[in-house]
Design a protein around this motif. Structure first.
Motif, PDB file in Angstrom:
ATOM      1  N   GLY B 196     -67.213  19.819 -28.689  1.00 17.96           N
ATOM      2  CA  GLY B 196     -66.938  18.808 -27.671  1.00 17.96           C
ATOM      3  C   GLY B 196     -65.559  18.878 -27.071  1.00 17.96           C
ATOM      4  N   GLY B 197     -64.682  19.700 -27.628  1.00 18.33           N
ATOM      5  CA  GLY B 197     -63.363  19.836 -27.039  1.00 18.33           C
ATOM      6  C   GLY B 197     -62.277  19.062 -27.758  1.00 18.33           C
ATOM      7  N   TYR B 198     -62.621  18.065 -28.608  1.00 18.83           N
ATOM      8  CA  TYR B 198     -61.601  17.317 -29.320  1.00 18.83           C
ATOM      9  C   TYR B 198     -61.899  17.356 -30.803  1.00 18.83           C
ATOM     10  N   PHE B 199     -60.804  17.273 -31.581  1.00 20.88           N
ATOM     11  CA  PHE B 199     -60.952  17.253 -33.035  1.00 20.88           C
ATOM     12  C   PHE B 199     -61.713  15.991 -33.441  1.00 20.88           C
ATOM     13  N   LEU B 200     -62.737  16.150 -34.274  1.00 22.60           N
ATOM     14  CA  LEU B 200     -63.542  15.052 -34.822  1.00 22.60           C
ATOM     15  C   LEU B 200     -64.308  14.266 -33.754  1.00 22.60           C
ATOM     16  N   ILE B 201     -64.614  14.907 -32.621  1.00 26.13           N
ATOM     17  CA  ILE B 201     -65.416  14.199 -31.616  1.00 26.13           C
ATOM     18  C   ILE B 201     -66.827  13.999 -32.165  1.00 26.13           C
ATOM     19  N   ASN B 202     -67.478  12.907 -31.719  1.00 27.06           N
ATOM     20  CA  ASN B 202     -68.827  12.596 -32.193  1.00 27.06           C
ATOM     21  C   ASN B 202     -69.821  13.453 -31.424  1.00 27.06           C
ATOM     22  N   PHE B 203     -70.100  14.659 -31.967  1.00 25.80           N
ATOM     23  CA  PHE B 203     -70.846  15.635 -31.177  1.00 25.80           C
ATOM     24  C   PHE B 203     -72.350  15.543 -31.372  1.00 25.80           C
ATOM     25  N   LEU B 204     -72.807  14.727 -32.334  1.00 23.99           N
ATOM     26  CA  LEU B 204     -74.255  14.613 -32.566  1.00 23.99           C
ATOM     27  C   LEU B 204     -74.832  13.498 -31.710  1.00 23.99           C
ATOM     28  N   PRO B 205     -76.141  13.536 -31.408  1.00 24.36           N
ATOM     29  CA  PRO B 205     -76.751  12.410 -30.699  1.00 24.36           C
ATOM     30  C   PRO B 205     -76.635  11.132 -31.517  1.00 24.36           C
ATOM     31  N   THR B 206     -76.335  10.008 -30.839  1.00 25.89           N
ATOM     32  CA  THR B 206     -76.036   8.799 -31.600  1.00 25.89           C
ATOM     33  C   THR B 206     -77.266   7.961 -31.930  1.00 25.89           C
ATOM     34  N   GLY B 207     -78.405   8.252 -31.318  1.00 25.02           N
ATOM     35  CA  GLY B 207     -79.638   7.600 -31.749  1.00 25.02           C
ATOM     36  C   GLY B 207     -79.722   6.125 -31.407  1.00 25.02           C
ATOM     37  N   VAL B 208     -80.645   5.440 -32.077  1.00 23.43           N
ATOM     38  CA  VAL B 208     -80.895   4.020 -31.814  1.00 23.43           C
ATOM     39  C   VAL B 208     -79.971   3.183 -32.683  1.00 23.43           C
ATOM     40  N   VAL B 209     -79.279   2.217 -32.063  1.00 26.07           N
ATOM     41  CA  VAL B 209     -78.369   1.357 -32.814  1.00 26.07           C
ATOM     42  C   VAL B 209     -79.132   0.600 -33.886  1.00 26.07           C
ATOM     43  N   GLY B 210     -78.669   0.663 -35.129  1.00 25.25           N
ATOM     44  CA  GLY B 210     -79.293  -0.089 -36.202  1.00 25.25           C
ATOM     45  C   GLY B 210     -80.196   0.727 -37.095  1.00 25.25           C
ATOM     46  N   ASN B 211     -80.550   1.953 -36.680  1.00 27.00           N
ATOM     47  CA  ASN B 211     -81.348   2.790 -37.570  1.00 27.00           C
ATOM     48  C   ASN B 211     -80.455   3.457 -38.611  1.00 27.00           C
ATOM     49  N   LEU B 212     -81.097   3.880 -39.717  1.00 27.59           N
ATOM     50  CA  LEU B 212     -80.304   4.542 -40.752  1.00 27.59           C
ATOM     51  C   LEU B 212     -79.751   5.859 -40.220  1.00 27.59           C
ATOM     52  N   PHE B 213     -80.600   6.625 -39.511  1.00 28.55           N
ATOM     53  CA  PHE B 213     -80.121   7.874 -38.950  1.00 28.55           C
ATOM     54  C   PHE B 213     -79.662   7.616 -37.527  1.00 28.55           C
ATOM     55  N   SER B 214     -78.460   7.122 -37.385  1.00 25.66           N
ATOM     56  CA  SER B 214     -77.886   6.876 -36.064  1.00 25.66           C
ATOM     57  C   SER B 214     -76.384   7.023 -36.202  1.00 25.66           C
ATOM     58  N   GLY B 215     -75.706   6.955 -35.065  1.00 25.23           N
ATOM     59  CA  GLY B 215     -74.253   6.992 -35.112  1.00 25.23           C
ATOM     60  C   GLY B 215     -73.657   8.381 -35.131  1.00 25.23           C
ATOM     61  N   GLY B 216     -74.457   9.409 -34.929  1.00 24.96           N
ATOM     62  CA  GLY B 216     -73.896  10.753 -34.848  1.00 24.96           C
ATOM     63  C   GLY B 216     -73.247  11.185 -36.146  1.00 24.96           C
ATOM     64  N   ILE B 217     -71.934  11.524 -36.078  1.00 26.55           N
ATOM     65  CA  ILE B 217     -71.276  12.028 -37.285  1.00 26.55           C
ATOM     66  C   ILE B 217     -70.746  10.904 -38.161  1.00 26.55           C
ATOM     67  N   ILE B 218     -70.854   9.640 -37.721  1.00 22.01           N
ATOM     68  CA  ILE B 218     -70.247   8.555 -38.505  1.00 22.01           C
ATOM     69  C   ILE B 218     -70.809   8.475 -39.929  1.00 22.01           C
ATOM     70  N   PRO B 219     -72.152   8.481 -40.114  1.00 28.12           N
ATOM     71  CA  PRO B 219     -72.647   8.453 -41.491  1.00 28.12           C
ATOM     72  C   PRO B 219     -72.215   9.666 -42.301  1.00 28.12           C
ATOM     73  N   ILE B 220     -72.131  10.838 -41.658  1.00 28.26           N
ATOM     74  CA  ILE B 220     -71.704  12.029 -42.395  1.00 28.26           C
ATOM     75  C   ILE B 220     -70.266  11.847 -42.868  1.00 28.26           C
ATOM     76  N   VAL B 221     -69.406  11.351 -41.951  1.00 29.04           N
ATOM     77  CA  VAL B 221     -68.007  11.120 -42.315  1.00 29.04           C
ATOM     78  C   VAL B 221     -67.917  10.125 -43.472  1.00 29.04           C
ATOM     79  N   TYR B 222     -68.751   9.072 -43.429  1.00 28.70           N
ATOM     80  CA  TYR B 222     -68.647   8.058 -44.470  1.00 28.70           C
ATOM     81  C   TYR B 222     -69.156   8.561 -45.810  1.00 28.70           C
ATOM     82  N   VAL B 223     -70.200   9.399 -45.792  1.00 34.36           N
ATOM     83  CA  VAL B 223     -70.656   9.966 -47.061  1.00 34.36           C
ATOM     84  C   VAL B 223     -69.563  10.849 -47.650  1.00 34.36           C
ATOM     85  N   ILE B 224     -68.909  11.636 -46.788  1.00 32.52           N
ATOM     86  CA  ILE B 224     -67.819  12.497 -47.262  1.00 32.52           C
ATOM     87  C   ILE B 224     -66.694  11.640 -47.850  1.00 32.52           C
TER      88      ILE B 224
END
Lengths: 110, 247
Positions: B196-224
């Motif tokens: 995406g051109g920037y460090f740590l940009i949210n490059f994944l599709p963000t999906g439907v607000v409120g679903n477990l699989f949503s938010g792009g890289i945010i859940p991945i970052v939080y699991v890490i």
């Protein structure tokens, strides 16, 4: 339904108040621990039951919270009191029965 | 003489940095095209009143961050770089404790723990572990996230330490998990830089607000973050217990 929930929450509050009074007035660590844990466990149960009565859709979540409190509060207080006994805190007055007297000393020697 | 020279050099360096960041003196040559292209200008120019389609929980697709939790949007998306620094602070703290306390196992016996605690810890440990994992995997939906979830995992290990006087956590395993998690965070940032051109940009599709699989890289970052914080604090607890045994 809301009247029931108010009654339950107020009853829980009374238990909390009794527990606080016990913390201030009880003479020794062991009796204070009784006041601080037993009263607050029941007080929390009643308050949470009141919340269930007010909002039945939260029942599952609140039952989970209740389970955690029932599982942790007695364990925590018993562990605290056990280490207090090991550290040599004396009970109030002259207790008639003390099954633990001499028990922990022996255990340390082994 | 050497000290005077070093002092003058430091002052000159500071003056260059101070003047350089201002647009009027412009030592670092901020040109308009660069500003137009930067992430900062995107947020400076963003209109509060534009783009205010109502967000409906469970329906809105492809929102900017896709997180149902506003604070998480800031911590794990807009200021994710800052969070990387915070995780590094915790890492340095754990390293300091480890250097002071020493992670060598002195192997002396701890005090025997009570029967009630011993029995109940067997029931509580898996529950606490699962709750901690729940909290950091749902960080983009509910309050909480990597730091509280990781602390909860660490406290479940603390319970095991308190309950069983012979318990020793697998320190090496935790150190490896911590290192892998930290590396993955940086790798995720670099993938964002490439995609995406920037460090740590949210490059994944963000999906439907409120679903477990949503938010792009945010859940991945939080699991890490959850894994890293959990293993770091467990490492600190282990070091502390070993130190206590030595004394």
């Amino acid at each position: 339904m809301s009247v029931l929930s108010y009654i339950l929450i107020i009853a829980g509050g009374i238990f909390y108040a009794t527990g606080g009074l016990g913390l201030l007035r009880m003479p020794s660590l062991y009796t204070r621990a009784q006041a601080g844990t037993k009263a607050t466990t029941l007080g929390t149960m009643l308050t949470l039951a009141g919340v269930i009565a007010a909002r039945p859709e939260w029942t599952l979540k609140i039952l989970l919270i209740m389970f955690f409190i029932v599982a942790t509060n007695p364990v925590g207080s018993s562990t605290l009191i056990r280490s207090a006994y090991r550290s040599g805190v004396k009970p109030y007055g002259q207790p008639e029965v003390d099954d633990l007297s001499g028990f922990y000393g022996k255990e340390e020697e082994q | 003489m050497k000290r005077v020279f070093a002092g003058l050099l430091a002052v000159a360096f500071g003056v260059v940095l101070l003047l350089g960041i201002s647009a009027s003196t412009g030592l670092f040559s901020y040109n308009e095209e660069l500003l137009d292209d930067s992430a900062a200008s995107h947020y400076i120019a963003k209109d509060v009143n534009g783009d205010t389609g109502e967000i409906i929980f469970g329906e809105t697709m492809d929102a900017e961050t896709g997180s149902a939790n506003m604070v998480t949007s800031v911590i794990a998306n807009y200021r994710s770089f800052d969070t990387l620094g915070e995780v590094t602070v915790l890492f340095l703290a754990a390293l300091g404790v480890s250097l002071l306390a020493g992670s060598m196992d002195k192997g002396r016996k701890r005090r025997k723990s009570g029967f009630i605690l011993k029995v109940s810890s067997g029931i509580l440990f898996p529950l606490m572990l699962v709750t901690g994992i729940y909290i950091f995997t749902h960080g983009h939906l509910t309050p909480g996230g990597g730091f509280p979830g990781g602390s909860m995992i660490a406290s479940s290990f603390l319970l095991l330490y308190l309950a069983d006087e012979n318990f020793r956590a697998n320190v090496r395993g935790f150190k490896i998990a911590e290192g892998i998690a930290g590396t993955l965070y940086v790798v995720l940032g670099i993938i964002g830089l490439l995609a995406g051109g920037y460090f740590l940009i949210n490059f994944l599709p963000t999906g439907v607000v409120g679903n477990l699989f949503s938010g792009g890289i945010i859940p991945i970052v939080y699991v890490i973050i959850g894994l890293k914080v959990g293993s770091e604090i467990t490492g600190i607890i282990t070091d502390m217990f070993n130190e206590e045994v030595k004394a």
